[in-house]
Design an enzyme around this catalytic site. Structure first.
Site, mmCIF file in Angstrom:
data_model
loop_
_atom_site.group_PDB
_atom_site.id
_atom_site.type_symbol
_atom_site.label_atom_id
_atom_site.label_comp_id
_atom_site.label_asym_id
_atom_site.label_seq_id
_atom_site.Cartn_x
_atom_site.Cartn_y
_atom_site.Cartn_z
ATOM 1 N N THR A 144 0.876 -1.174 0.000
ATOM 2 C CA THR A 144 0.000 0.000 0.000
ATOM 3 C C THR A 144 0.913 1.223 0.000
ATOM 4 O OG1 THR A 144 -0.033 0.124 2.396
ATOM 5 C CG2 THR A 144 -1.742 -1.211 1.368
ATOM 6 N N GLU A 176 -5.677 -3.590 -0.943
ATOM 7 C CA GLU A 176 -6.069 -4.799 -0.209
ATOM 8 C C GLU A 176 -7.188 -5.572 -0.898
ATOM 9 O OE1 GLU A 176 -5.398 -1.872 1.041
ATOM 10 O OE2 GLU A 176 -4.590 -1.967 3.067
ATOM 11 N N LYS A 195 -14.372 16.626 11.980
ATOM 12 C CA LYS A 195 -15.266 16.474 13.131
ATOM 13 C C LYS A 195 -15.535 17.841 13.727
ATOM 14 C CE LYS A 195 -13.702 11.803 13.841
ATOM 15 N NZ LYS A 195 -12.386 11.638 13.207
ATOM 16 N N TRP A 230 -20.079 15.088 11.776
ATOM 17 C CA TRP A 230 -19.086 14.865 10.738
ATOM 18 C C TRP A 230 -19.386 15.668 9.481
ATOM 19 C CZ3 TRP A 230 -17.689 8.922 10.480
ATOM 20 C CH2 TRP A 230 -17.102 8.563 11.709
HETATM 21 P P1 ADP Z 1 -3.034 3.672 -0.572
HETATM 22 O O1 ADP Z 1 -1.951 2.713 -0.734
HETATM 23 O O2 ADP Z 1 -2.773 5.095 -0.920
HETATM 24 O O3 ADP Z 1 -3.831 3.501 0.672
HETATM 25 P P2 ADP Z 1 -5.064 2.543 -2.248
HETATM 26 O O4 ADP Z 1 -5.099 2.755 -3.700
HETATM 27 O O5 ADP Z 1 -5.112 1.195 -1.738
HETATM 28 O O6 ADP Z 1 -3.818 3.301 -1.854
HETATM 29 O O7 ADP Z 1 -6.155 3.463 -1.546
HETATM 30 C C1 ADP Z 1 -7.416 3.001 -1.211
HETATM 31 C C2 ADP Z 1 -8.257 4.143 -0.726
HETATM 32 O O8 ADP Z 1 -8.420 5.120 -1.734
HETATM 33 C C3 ADP Z 1 -9.656 3.746 -0.357
HETATM 34 O O9 ADP Z 1 -9.734 3.170 0.913
HETATM 35 C C4 ADP Z 1 -10.384 5.078 -0.458
HETATM 36 O O10 ADP Z 1 -10.199 5.856 0.708
HETATM 37 C C5 ADP Z 1 -9.664 5.773 -1.586
HETATM 38 N N1 ADP Z 1 -10.450 5.645 -2.820
HETATM 39 C C6 ADP Z 1 -10.257 4.809 -3.849
HETATM 40 N N2 ADP Z 1 -11.162 5.006 -4.816
HETATM 41 C C7 ADP Z 1 -11.973 6.006 -4.396
HETATM 42 C C8 ADP Z 1 -13.126 6.661 -4.938
HETATM 43 N N3 ADP Z 1 -13.607 6.372 -6.134
HETATM 44 N N4 ADP Z 1 -13.696 7.625 -4.184
HETATM 45 C C9 ADP Z 1 -13.220 7.955 -2.970
HETATM 46 N N5 ADP Z 1 -12.152 7.367 -2.414
HETATM 47 C C10 ADP Z 1 -11.527 6.407 -3.113
#
Ligand code: ADP
Length: 541
Positions: free
Chosen positions: A186, A331, A439, A444
């Site tokens: 990640t 994940e 917050k 929220w």
């Molecule tokens: P990182 O390694 O930066 O955590 P990921 O690509 O695994 O990268 O990130 C996943 C996160 O990205 C998600 O949990 C969510 O918060 C955000 N995310 C992905 N796609 C979207 C979307 N279409 N809209 C809003 N948030 C998104």
């Protein structure tokens, strides 16, 4: 009683075998990193070269369970490496070159990669840290002898020379479908990078689920350009689902700017493409400036962070390209949901349709959703109640690589760290990452909703909202804006534009203009960095 069907393990190399047999002449076009020219290969050639990679790796002493790093742009070579490495039961560790060198050293050491394949672009960066990469015995530079630089990388060799030492007379190794195939860390948007270890089975199932019409919607008649990198969680399945369906592939290499992408979209007749919103920002600005067209593109998948409503409307209304908003995470292999229109919403049009399209959508078969409160109690799917979004499925991580942390709840669901609502038709909408939500006075505020609204203003190129400390309310929203060239919207203009479209107490307390907003290695707004930048910021009044 067991079924009496054949034992046919779900192994990734069967995908490239199928592509070579059924769609053998379909092209994989790549922009060369060396000089930007286009290189054309067929699926048949890709398979043949992947078999040579497998045979050559075998001779190098690489085998079942060994980790092999790639630090590379999207290209035919990267694709054949993927199939070649996993075809002998070794593990492709796709390293994100946009991570800091220290982070790269950290994850390569954690993974104990034995070999690294890298594009020319990254040779200087790796030379500078190779002392910190003791596990890597040898570096293979993805180029030919003519373009091979002088380098002090250990055992460095040009890929095309390395590959000449093997022919394609090789049989894929046989192993269990649960064997590890890929490793992706990640990008650490909210914490340290953690390794997600995909299996052959999980990647095959993920690719099958994603290819279906309401999701990636791929067919043999498509020309697909994955702008999303192979190192960003399986290129959102495209490196598997495109060959699986026989779609032509267009790999953009190192050039991801608006003009270069536009040239490929038009020149290669691309019908479907996918990337994060920041990439499309560049393309749309280029189209606006040059009065360009998108004459063959039909669908664009946008995800990785929330796709602003204004972006969806521009693609659909101005250029006639359908937007599929997608959500997922490393994940989850990574895809979790797509926003395509189910029959219950078929009657929607105009603004109501775009209200639907800002949602992140519904999951394909193989992904289950759960919405809970902090205590783990299930919450209603009414489109209003928001809670923790949890997921379960055969392509969702059950544990991190070499990490003891327990990551599943008592029902086997993984907490995504996103706060979301789910409506009665099963459409999920992300309110925020739990760490980014603002917050205010115990309530929220969704930073995503505010950003979405702000980028709808004609003078705004990009917007980010963060919570800043407030003596009375705990936190209040601060709107940070990158204006379009030559524009400078005032605070009053912005607030007037947003008033009436959201609850009054959601209105940002202040608006600041900046030249650029920091992004993470996967193209997301880097909220942690932004909060750091504004940590001493005093709100007016
Ligand atoms: P990182 O390694 O930066 O955590 P990921 O690509 O695994 O990268 O990130 C996943 C996160 O990205 C998600 O949990 C969510 O918060 C955000 N995310 C992905 N796609 C979207 C979307 N279409 N809209 C809003 N948030 C998104």
């Amino acid at each position: 009683m067991l079924g009496l069907m054949q034992d046919w393990p779900l192994l990734l190399h069967r995908i490239i075998d199928h592509a070579a047999i059924q769609h053998g002449t379909r092209e994989v076009v790549s922009r060369a990193v060396e000089d930007g020219t286009l290189r054309r290969r067929s699926y048949r050639e890709i398979r043949s070269r992947a078999l040579r990679v497998a045979k050559r790796l075998d001779r190098e002493g690489i085998g079942l369970g060994d980790r092999v790093a790639t630090l590379a742009w999207n290209s035919d070579r990267h694709l054949e490496l993927w199939y070649g490495i996993s075809g002998i039961g070794a593990i492709t560790h796709t390293v994100n070159p946009r991570l800091f060198p220290e982070q790269i050293a950290g994850i390569v050491s954690h993974a104990e990669d034995r070999l690294m394949f890298l594009d020319l672009t990254f040779v200087p960066m790796i030379e500078a840290i190779q002392e910190k990469l003791p596990s890597v015995a040898r570096y293979v530079v993805l180029t030919d002898a003519a373009h091979m630089p002088q380098t002090r990388l250990r055992g460095a060799v040009a890929y095309e020379d390395w590959l000449t030492e093997a022919d394609d007379d090789f049989t894929w190794r046989a192993f269990d479908e649960n064997t590890a195939a890929g490793l992706c860390y990640t990008s650490g948007t909210t914490g340290g990078p953690k390794g997600v270890l995909y299996s052959h089975r999980s990647n095959v199932l993920h690719a099958l689920a994603c290819a279906a019409p309401d999701y990636m919607g791929l067919s043999a008649r498509d020309t697909v350009m994955p702008v999303v990198p192979l190192f960003h969680a399986n290129s959102w399945s495209l490196a598997y689902s495109a060959p699986m369906t026989g779609a032509k592939l267009v790999m953009p290499g190192a050039k991801l700017d608006g003009p270069s992408l536009h040239e490929l979209l038009e020149g290669e007749g691309v019908t479907m493409t996918a990337a994060v919103p920041t990439v499309w920002l560049g393309l749309l600005q280029h189209l606006e400036a040059t009065k360009g067209e998108l004459s063959t593109l039909k669908r664009v998948v946008i995800g990785g962070s929330a796709c602003p409503r204004a972006m969806t409307e521009t693609f659909e209304r101005k250029y006639g390209v359908t937007v599929a908003h997608a959500w997922g995470m490393t994940e989850m292999s990574p895809l979790g949901s797509f926003c395509s229109v189910k029959p219950v919403y078929e009657q929607l049009s105009g603004d109501a349709l775009y209200d639907l399209k800002v949602k992140q959508g519904h999951p394909p078969f193989t992904v289950e959703f759960r919405l809970t409160d902090d205590a783990g109690r299930d919450l209603p799917w009414d489109g209003k109640t928001f809670g923790r979004l949890k997921v379960r499925g055969p392509a969702v991580a059950g544990a991190y690589y070499r990490h003891d942390e327990k990551i599943l709840d008592d029902q086997g669901f993984f907490d995504t760290g996103d706060v979301a609502t789910i409506d009665p038709a099963g459409y999920m909408q992300v309110t925020d990452r739990s760490k980014d939500v603002i917050k205010s006075g115990g309530e929220w505020i969704s930073s995503i909703d505010l950003e979405n609204l702000a980028v709808g203003h004609p003078d705004v190129a990009e917007a980010a909202v963060i919570g800043v400390a407030h003596p009375k309310w705990d936190e209040r929203p601060l709107l940070v804006i990158v204006p379009k060239p030559g524009r400078a919207p005032s605070k009053e203009e912005m607030l007037a534009f947003m008033t009436g479209k959201i609850a009054k107490w959601w209105l940002p307390d202040d608006v600041v203009l900046v030249e650029a907003i920091p992004h993470t290695a996967t193209g997301k707004i880097q909220k942690t960095r932004l909060r750091e930048m504004f940590k001493d910021y005093r709100l007016p009044g």
